[in-house]
Write a protein that holds these residues in place. Sequence first.
Motif, PDB file in Angstrom:
ATOM      1  N   LEU A 161       0.821  -1.211   0.000  1.00  0.00           N
ATOM      2  CA  LEU A 161       0.000   0.000   0.000  1.00  0.00           C
ATOM      3  C   LEU A 161       0.858   1.265   0.000  1.00  0.00           C
ATOM      4  O   LEU A 161       0.330   2.373  -0.016  1.00  0.00           O
ATOM      5  N   GLY A 162       2.150   1.097  -0.009  1.00  0.00           N
ATOM      6  CA  GLY A 162       3.071   2.233   0.056  1.00  0.00           C
ATOM      7  C   GLY A 162       3.273   2.895  -1.301  1.00  0.00           C
ATOM      8  O   GLY A 162       2.471   2.719  -2.224  1.00  0.00           O
ATOM      9  N   PRO A 163       4.375   3.625  -1.425  1.00  0.00           N
ATOM     10  CA  PRO A 163       4.620   4.335  -2.684  1.00  0.00           C
ATOM     11  C   PRO A 163       4.933   3.377  -3.827  1.00  0.00           C
ATOM     12  O   PRO A 163       5.525   2.319  -3.618  1.00  0.00           O
ATOM     13  N   ARG A 164       4.518   3.770  -5.010  1.00  0.00           N
ATOM     14  CA  ARG A 164       4.828   2.993  -6.204  1.00  0.00           C
ATOM     15  C   ARG A 164       6.230   3.339  -6.669  1.00  0.00           C
ATOM     16  O   ARG A 164       6.667   4.481  -6.523  1.00  0.00           O
ATOM     17  N   PRO A 165       6.936   2.382  -7.238  1.00  0.00           N
ATOM     18  CA  PRO A 165       8.257   2.720  -7.785  1.00  0.00           C
ATOM     19  C   PRO A 165       8.082   3.631  -9.001  1.00  0.00           C
ATOM     20  O   PRO A 165       7.035   3.592  -9.656  1.00  0.00           O
ATOM     21  N   PRO A 166       9.081   4.443  -9.319  1.00  0.00           N
ATOM     22  CA  PRO A 166       8.948   5.314 -10.493  1.00  0.00           C
ATOM     23  C   PRO A 166       8.892   4.485 -11.767  1.00  0.00           C
ATOM     24  O   PRO A 166       9.431   3.385 -11.828  1.00  0.00           O
ATOM     25  N   ARG A 167       8.234   5.041 -12.766  1.00  0.00           N
ATOM     26  CA  ARG A 167       8.177   4.361 -14.064  1.00  0.00           C
ATOM     27  C   ARG A 167       9.579   4.255 -14.621  1.00  0.00           C
ATOM     28  O   ARG A 167      10.445   5.032 -14.313  1.00  0.00           O
ATOM     29  N   ARG A 168       9.752   3.321 -15.494  1.00  0.00           N
ATOM     30  CA  ARG A 168      11.033   3.127 -16.151  1.00  0.00           C
ATOM     31  C   ARG A 168      11.404   4.397 -16.912  1.00  0.00           C
ATOM     32  O   ARG A 168      10.568   4.995 -17.576  1.00  0.00           O
ATOM     33  N   GLY A 169      12.642   4.808 -16.767  1.00  0.00           N
ATOM     34  CA  GLY A 169      13.087   5.991 -17.479  1.00  0.00           C
ATOM     35  C   GLY A 169      12.879   7.261 -16.679  1.00  0.00           C
ATOM     36  O   GLY A 169      13.308   8.328 -17.062  1.00  0.00           O
ATOM     37  N   ARG A 170      12.144   7.187 -15.576  1.00  0.00           N
ATOM     38  CA  ARG A 170      11.917   8.340 -14.697  1.00  0.00           C
ATOM     39  C   ARG A 170      12.451   7.962 -13.323  1.00  0.00           C
ATOM     40  O   ARG A 170      11.986   7.003 -12.727  1.00  0.00           O
ATOM     41  N   GLY A 171      13.338   8.694 -12.824  1.00  0.00           N
ATOM     42  CA  GLY A 171      13.871   8.375 -11.508  1.00  0.00           C
ATOM     43  C   GLY A 171      14.755   7.149 -11.569  1.00  0.00           C
ATOM     44  O   GLY A 171      15.429   6.909 -12.559  1.00  0.00           O
ATOM     45  N   LYS A 172      14.728   6.301 -10.552  1.00  0.00           N
ATOM     46  CA  LYS A 172      15.636   5.167 -10.464  1.00  0.00           C
ATOM     47  C   LYS A 172      15.218   4.024 -11.369  1.00  0.00           C
ATOM     48  O   LYS A 172      16.002   3.498 -12.109  1.00  0.00           O
ATOM     49  N   GLY A 173      13.933   3.595 -11.283  1.00  0.00           N
ATOM     50  CA  GLY A 173      13.445   2.494 -12.104  1.00  0.00           C
ATOM     51  C   GLY A 173      14.421   1.347 -12.159  1.00  0.00           C
ATOM     52  O   GLY A 173      14.896   0.863 -11.188  1.00  0.00           O
TER      53      GLY A 173
END
Length: 174
Positions: A161-173
């Motif tokens: 229920l926590g934060p979603r990982p960033p989309r690929r190509g944005r942020g760490k991914g």
Amino acid sequence: MRISNAVRGLAWLAMIAALPLAGRALRAGCCCPLACRAAGALLLLVVLRAAAVTGRYLAVYGKSSPGRGFGELDRLVTVGPYSCMRHPMHFFLAWLPLGVALLLAEPGAVALAVAEAVLVLALAVVLDERESLERFGEAYLEYRRRVPAFNPQPRCLAKALGPRPPRRGRGKGL
């Protein structure tokens, strides 16, 4: 034996569509319809949030290239909610029919929804385990030895229920 996403989607629609029919069959109303509907709305919000988070983990960490279609994973995901539960998406989506049944505030629908939740969880273990073993082999066997299929501990549920990982190509991914 692989089950296509179209067949899975039709099965979900059939389960949801059956709920009003079951509710009307018993002709009994909920003793506190407002409380039932509020619980159903809350449960649906939790389910949808968990589906968004766990789905993003699969999309970001389970595919070697962004062009792969939905459900076409080629990497075993063992991070985030998948680090403490093998089937977090199934665990939460199993409760989707119950959320809908509570919104209907009909005991017959609630009874059917509980049976559907048990069925979804059983099928996740039987079918998805087999598909994952075929797809990932020994790596999945080792993962299965370490991580339970379902884990209702608060720390694990919080990951889903926590934060979603960033989309690929944005942020760490990836």
